[in-house]
Motif scaffolding. Structure first.
Motif, PDB file in Angstrom:
ATOM      1  N   LEU A 103       0.858  -1.182   0.000  1.00  0.00           N
ATOM      2  CA  LEU A 103       0.000   0.000   0.000  1.00  0.00           C
ATOM      3  C   LEU A 103       0.894   1.231   0.000  1.00  0.00           C
ATOM      4  O   LEU A 103       1.817   1.335   0.813  1.00  0.00           O
ATOM      5  N   ALA A 104       0.625   2.136  -0.920  1.00  0.00           N
ATOM      6  CA  ALA A 104       1.413   3.364  -1.028  1.00  0.00           C
ATOM      7  C   ALA A 104       0.480   4.523  -1.359  1.00  0.00           C
ATOM      8  O   ALA A 104      -0.675   4.315  -1.745  1.00  0.00           O
ATOM      9  N   LEU A 122       0.698  -1.162   9.537  1.00  0.00           N
ATOM     10  CA  LEU A 122       1.475  -1.798   8.466  1.00  0.00           C
ATOM     11  C   LEU A 122       2.944  -1.441   8.649  1.00  0.00           C
ATOM     12  O   LEU A 122       3.275  -0.456   9.304  1.00  0.00           O
ATOM     13  N   SER A 123       3.818  -2.243   8.054  1.00  0.00           N
ATOM     14  CA  SER A 123       5.249  -1.959   8.197  1.00  0.00           C
ATOM     15  C   SER A 123       5.876  -1.591   6.855  1.00  0.00           C
ATOM     16  O   SER A 123       5.491  -2.101   5.811  1.00  0.00           O
ATOM     17  N   ASN A 154      11.799   1.196   4.173  1.00  0.00           N
ATOM     18  CA  ASN A 154      11.830   2.639   4.425  1.00  0.00           C
ATOM     19  C   ASN A 154      11.704   3.444   3.130  1.00  0.00           C
ATOM     20  O   ASN A 154      12.402   4.436   2.913  1.00  0.00           O
ATOM     21  N   ASP A 155      10.784   2.979   2.248  1.00  0.00           N
ATOM     22  CA  ASP A 155      10.595   3.639   0.952  1.00  0.00           C
ATOM     23  C   ASP A 155       9.166   4.130   0.744  1.00  0.00           C
ATOM     24  O   ASP A 155       8.736   4.360  -0.382  1.00  0.00           O
ATOM     25  N   LYS A 156       8.416   4.250   1.865  1.00  0.00           N
ATOM     26  CA  LYS A 156       7.025   4.711   1.839  1.00  0.00           C
ATOM     27  C   LYS A 156       6.105   3.737   1.100  1.00  0.00           C
ATOM     28  O   LYS A 156       5.064   4.122   0.562  1.00  0.00           O
ATOM     29  N   VAL A 157       6.490   2.466   1.087  1.00  0.00           N
ATOM     30  CA  VAL A 157       5.673   1.393   0.521  1.00  0.00           C
ATOM     31  C   VAL A 157       5.462   0.371   1.636  1.00  0.00           C
ATOM     32  O   VAL A 157       6.429  -0.222   2.120  1.00  0.00           O
ATOM     33  N   LEU A 184      -4.508   6.303  -3.138  1.00  0.00           N
ATOM     34  CA  LEU A 184      -3.991   5.154  -2.400  1.00  0.00           C
ATOM     35  C   LEU A 184      -3.875   4.008  -3.399  1.00  0.00           C
ATOM     36  O   LEU A 184      -4.838   3.692  -4.105  1.00  0.00           O
ATOM     37  N   VAL A 185      -2.704   3.397  -3.464  1.00  0.00           N
ATOM     38  CA  VAL A 185      -2.454   2.347  -4.454  1.00  0.00           C
ATOM     39  C   VAL A 185      -2.153   1.044  -3.726  1.00  0.00           C
ATOM     40  O   VAL A 185      -1.167   0.944  -2.982  1.00  0.00           O
TER      41      VAL A 185
END
Length: 195
Positions: free
Chosen positions: A113-114, A138-139, A143-146, A189-190
Motif C-alpha cells: 500500500l502506497a 502496516l510496516s 523505508n521507501d514509503k511502501v 492510495l495504491v
C-alpha cells in the motif's frame, strides 16, 4: 515308353481359391491390427480410471480498498484546517489523513500500500517540501514509503497520515510569497499485489 508330354498334377480349382482367400484374410487382419495399434482405434492394454475430488470447489480471494469517509487535513499541531483557504508559510506542516479499510483475502496473499502524490506536489518534494508517510498497522521494511499488506490485515482499517513541511530554508527574501492556490487533486492510495 510314351513320348507324350508329362504334366504334373495341379491343384484343383477349389483348393487353390481357398488358399488365396485365406492368405488375403490373414493379410487384412494384420493390417487391421496394425492400424489399431497405431492409434486409430481402441486396442490397448488394460486400464481403469476413478474420479478424484469430484465434489471439491475453488474460489478466489479479494484485494481492495474501501473508504467510509473522505480525507481530512490538519496543521502541524493536528488542528483541523480547510486546505482550500489555509495559507502556508515557510516552516509550516500540513497533514493529509485518511483511514481506508483493506480487504485482503487469500491464503498466501502479499501486497503493498502506497500513496501516490499529485504531479505538481511531486515536483517540489525534496527541494521545497519534506514529505513523510505513516500507515499505522502496516510496516515499511525498506523505508521507501511502501507498506506491506497480508491477509492478517483483512477487514481492518488503517490510518494513513501524509505530512508535508515547507522547508524554512528553501526560500529567501520574498521568494514563494503570494503564490496563487495550487490544486492538490491527484492523491491516490495504491494497493498492489506483490508477486
Amino acid at each position: 515308353m510314351s513320348s507324350a508330354a508329362q504334366h504334373l498334377p495341379s491343384e484343383s480349382p477349389a483348393r487353390g481359391a481357398k488358399n488365396g482367400r485365406t492368405g488375403k484374410a490373414v493379410l487384412a487382419g494384420a493390417v487391421a491390427v496394425g492400424l489399431l495399434a497405431a492409434g486409430g482405434g481402441t486396442f490397448s492394454k488394460w486400464s481403469d480410471s476413478e474420479a478424484v475430488a469430484s465434489d471439491d470447489k475453488v474460489a478466489t480471494g479479494e484485494l481492495s480498498l474501501a473508504l467510509d469517509q473522505g480525507a481530512t487535513w490538519t496543521d502541524g499541531n493536528d488542528k483541523p484546517i480547510d486546505i482550500n483557504t489555509y495559507k502556508v508559510v515557510p516552516g509550516d506542516t500540513v497533514k493529509l489523513k485518511v483511514s481506508p479499510i483493506i480487504q485482503a483475502e487469500g491464503e498466501n496473499l502479499k501486497a503493498t500500500l502506497a500513496l501516490e502524490l499529485p504531479a505538481n506536489l511531486q515536483s517540489v518534494i525534496g527541494k521545497y517540501v519534506d514529505y513523510t508517510l505513516q500507515i499505522d498497522g502496516l510496516s515499511d521494511t525498506n523505508n521507501d514509503k511502501v507498506y506491506e499488506v497480508t491477509e492478517a490485515n483483512d477487514g481492518k482499517p488503517v490510518d494513513v497520515v501524509a505530512a508535508f513541511t515547507w522547508k524554512a530554508d528553501s526560500v529567501t527574501g520574498d521568494q514563494g510569497q503570494n503564490v496563487p492556490a495550487q490544486p492538490v487533486k491527484g492523491f491516490n492510495l495504491v494497493l498492489d499485489q506483490s508477486v
